[in-house]
Scaffold this active site. Sequence first.
Site, PDB file in Angstrom:
ATOM      1  N   ASP A  27       1.095   5.054  -0.281  1.00 35.53           N
ATOM      2  CA  ASP A  27       0.400   6.348  -0.251  1.00 35.53           C
ATOM      3  C   ASP A  27       1.100   7.365  -1.146  1.00 35.53           C
ATOM      4  OD1 ASP A  27      -1.734   5.945   1.690  1.00 35.53           O
ATOM      5  OD2 ASP A  27      -0.104   5.595   3.119  1.00 35.53           O
ATOM      6  N   HIS A  72       0.856  -1.187   0.000  1.00 37.94           N
ATOM      7  CA  HIS A  72       0.000   0.000   0.000  1.00 37.94           C
ATOM      8  C   HIS A  72       0.890   1.234   0.000  1.00 37.94           C
ATOM      9  CE1 HIS A  72      -3.221   2.744   0.594  1.00 37.94           C
ATOM     10  NE2 HIS A  72      -2.718   3.179   1.713  1.00 37.94           N
ATOM     11  N   ASP A 105      -7.824   1.598   2.016  1.00 38.89           N
ATOM     12  CA  ASP A 105      -7.425   2.478   3.116  1.00 38.89           C
ATOM     13  C   ASP A 105      -8.301   3.706   3.318  1.00 38.89           C
ATOM     14  OD1 ASP A 105      -5.818   3.086   5.309  1.00 38.89           O
ATOM     15  OD2 ASP A 105      -4.418   4.286   4.139  1.00 38.89           O
TER      16      ASP A 105
END
Length: 1075
Positions: A53, A51, A175
């Site tokens: 960002d 993941h 998320d």
Amino acid sequence: MQVFLLLLGAVGALSLPFDDEGIFNTNTCGYESCHKPKPGMLNVHIVPHTHDDVGWLKTVDQYYYGSRNNIQKAGVQYILDSVIRELWEDQKRRFIYVETAFFWKWWVRQPVKVQAAVRDLVSQGRLQFVGGAWSMNDEAAAHYHSTIDQFTWGLSKLNKTFGACGVPRVGWQIDPFGHSREFASLLAMMGYDGLFLGRIDYQDKVNRLKQKTMEMVWRGDDTLGKSSDIFTGVLHNTYSPPPGFCFDVLCNDEPIVDDPESPIYNVESKIATFVELCANYAKSYRTNNILITMGEDFNYQDAGMWFNNLDKLIDYTNIKSAKEQLNITLFYSTPDCYLKAIKDANPQLPLKKDDFFPYASDPTAFWTGYFTSRPTTKYFERESNNYLQMVKQLQVLADLDKHNEFVLNELKSAMGVMQHHDAITGTEKQHVTHDYERLLNQAVDDAMIITKQALNKITQKDANKPPLFDFKRCHLNESRCDISENNDKFIVTIYNPLAWTVKEPIRIPVTDANYQVFGPDGKEIETQAIKIAKAVTDIPTRISTATKELLFITEIKALTYKSFYIKKSTKTKRSNHFEYFTNINEYFDSIKDNFETEKDNFETEKDILKPIEPIVLPTVEYKSINLDVLKDASNFKELDSLDKFLKGYKHDAKVSRMRVQYPKMNEDEMRMLADEPRTVERFDDEVSFENQYFKLDANKATGEIQQISFPDGSRLNLTINMYYYPGCPGRNSGPSDRASGAYIFRPNATVPTKLTIVKTEVANGDLATEFRSYLNPNGYLNTKIYKNLDFVENEFVVGPIPIHDGVGKEYIIKYETNIVNNGEFYTDSNGRQMIKRKLNYRPDWNVTLAEPIAGNYYPVTNEISIQNDDVKMTVLTDRSEGGSSIVEGEIELMVHRRLLWDDAFGVGEPLNETAMGSGLVVRGKHRVLIKNVKANTKKHVFQLHMPVHVLFSDATNIKYDEWLKLNNDFSFIDKDLPNGVHLLTLEPFDDRLLIRFENYLDDSEVQVNLGSIFKGLTVKNVKETMLAANIWADDYNKWSWNNDSVEKVDKIEGFVVKLKAKQIRTFVVDYDVKK
Ligand SMILES: [Zn+2]
């Protein structure tokens, strides 16, 4: 920057072209490439993922390059380098990648050999793209317009590079902090087969786990019906690996040690734990498939660690299963492959119709603060979207050079980054905010070249003449503008990006009161000079000499620009063009005595908005613990106990319910309303401001607006006030010690503190009346009505929010009425559909609220409304905010927050924005509509979302007569599009056009002839695509669930586009430019 962009373009052009043959031609990728599940066994889909960002604790580039690893050990380039090598090693392995912003940054820096290997991996389904937009967008503050754009942008890169095998089939929103119904609808319209979510409310999750409703069919939109259905699955453990099975270099879990001679040999115990855990997961799902996410934030920098251990986990479990007949099988998989297995298993799935807001991760952690966090960034993003739409339109309509697309793409990329769930949300570190703003500002500035070229070309009717004007944008949100302040002659050019005629007030910052404004036809137009309020001139970041705003109201046709020549005038205007009264009593007296001179006591007023000295913040040790209980399955026991705790914790919002009928007017009052607009009447204790649509009455004793009345005699109590909630302090050691922060809204009181009126002012003139209140502490409201405009505009200035008392504060504006709304209100979903909200209620489960205020807050991207059987009051926002109707008859919107404690969800900083040494000051506006409950107010929503652009040029070197000969009023289309049709997109798409039409009506079909809209273009061929221009509509087959039938999509006939209620249709258009 531009040189680099050239490089990007070259790579794109060399790769597979987007053409009819190339894009949807399947290889062995996609569902065909999946490892097949085994019937009769529990199929465990092991899904390796990272993941990443697109900015959060570090900036986009810091994350990409792995810079500032002291903040967070994360370098995306190493992740991709490493994953590709490890995938290449073993055909069984799989990996998914999500954020195209990072992937593209990496891809264009790879040698041909690596690119070829990646193409192979993609064409064999070993590397799959999920989501695939530029970033994993937020779903509360992100607007559908920008969401569609950032999907289109990200997917176009994948399409061009990998063809059909690069097309993502599932949405991956693991998320974002809550999930919108409109986003589900958009994904369905893009032709995605499914959607996976990580975070849903903890009470909702407990229920779904128990009831096996973690997977569902989500209907994205009631009006669109089945066509908006999409499979939606909630992941068991957000997106984390099961406890004990994180094999990343960032984790501390034990690796699998398979040497039986070793004293730390652990295969048996690891496998036993894993098998038990799988059996436990399986209890909450309906088929014999489960998905196990194997990855975390910025995992796989050393991908070998993960794959080495996953290989062993898979092999040893399968061996044990075969030996002991455990009926469990593990294999590498992807979300696509898991979805395909579910589809083949064909379970009965529940239907969901609402959304997943607000998101709470425990009883006191309502993630409703971020709906408002960093309001100036949220405004800048909204403004930049409008800017992007204009330059896309102008690039096409003025037929500009193709190389301009580099700056267009730079702006698309910046806007794609801004949609990320730590960007538009305001949940990033302060230095990252600055970087986002830098990135966006640079992109907007660079794209200005398109505006300059287009307007110069059309103005002069000749592309070859040197540019005559240097069209500039100004900081009108601070009422400042170099050009209009420093020149006696200047030109204001207005562009309407909407496909219908609008009427808008235009405000030009100036230093004098006497100007003449000439319209495109040379006729002088009516203006009003209004003194800029001290609340605005005192904004610390404002660098300006402007003391007044020159107001005029203009009507401007669809896709039209219009220029106005403005020059300082030598003659003094009539004094009643502007009148100032430092309080309402003086105003009242002026009417009584027919007092007609300008009064100006501003300078002598006490400086109530003086910046507050910076204070020393409380010293807090920020714990690095993550309080998000849902992030770790071992906390489910804690969840159960929280559930029990809540059952004994009945705490409902204190709601005072007023049941007031609004009184009818008497005959005299009715007659008064029939008078000419702009007259000012007085009652014994009130003064009134009116135009032909309504009359606002203010109480002269309190200085408050009290009621609004209408020509039909009806009236409504209406007061507009500012309040603040004190933010909860806390060290976040547990739910009872939770602080209000960037994510979390946790007020320390259920009743907000009302700001007191320090003084009021009235600025009254022929075009507008402004009713201003200065409030303590540090608030300002300016309620405006305009001649011939049917809305009330409410400007606010908030800040610096005082914190010298050591208390963070969250400022709200309340619109208080006597509408009986029975605890119900409506908020928009990403700016498109409206969703009904009910106080202390969730449609899907019996909610228990420990937070009566925060638990009733919802995202307001564009609008919030309350209504009774007759009347609806809507408040439109100029950016995303949080809002609610906590008290009967009221709408409240949170406009600014300044907090002194971190809320321990990772960002590690209190949300304490400052500028020029004091707390950040925010200026913004709401528009209030009070209409018949059945009225469609969508046009108003679009007009605030995509307002007219105002550009400035110096006119020192051009005489009025010469200017008059120019093309000063030019429409790119012949007439407004039919009622109901919104031109959502017009942009270049390689050598073609990408056009989207949206029907904004809820109840009727509309149609538009694409062949005859644009004056300068000849449409040659039209082909429909899915919403993100990612799949040809002809090639798309919608999946059905629960053995339901699927509606067939209409085909376009000729160039006539029919749009069902709420439908958006997207077309790739071949065209010629008319010479
Ligand atoms: Zn994230």
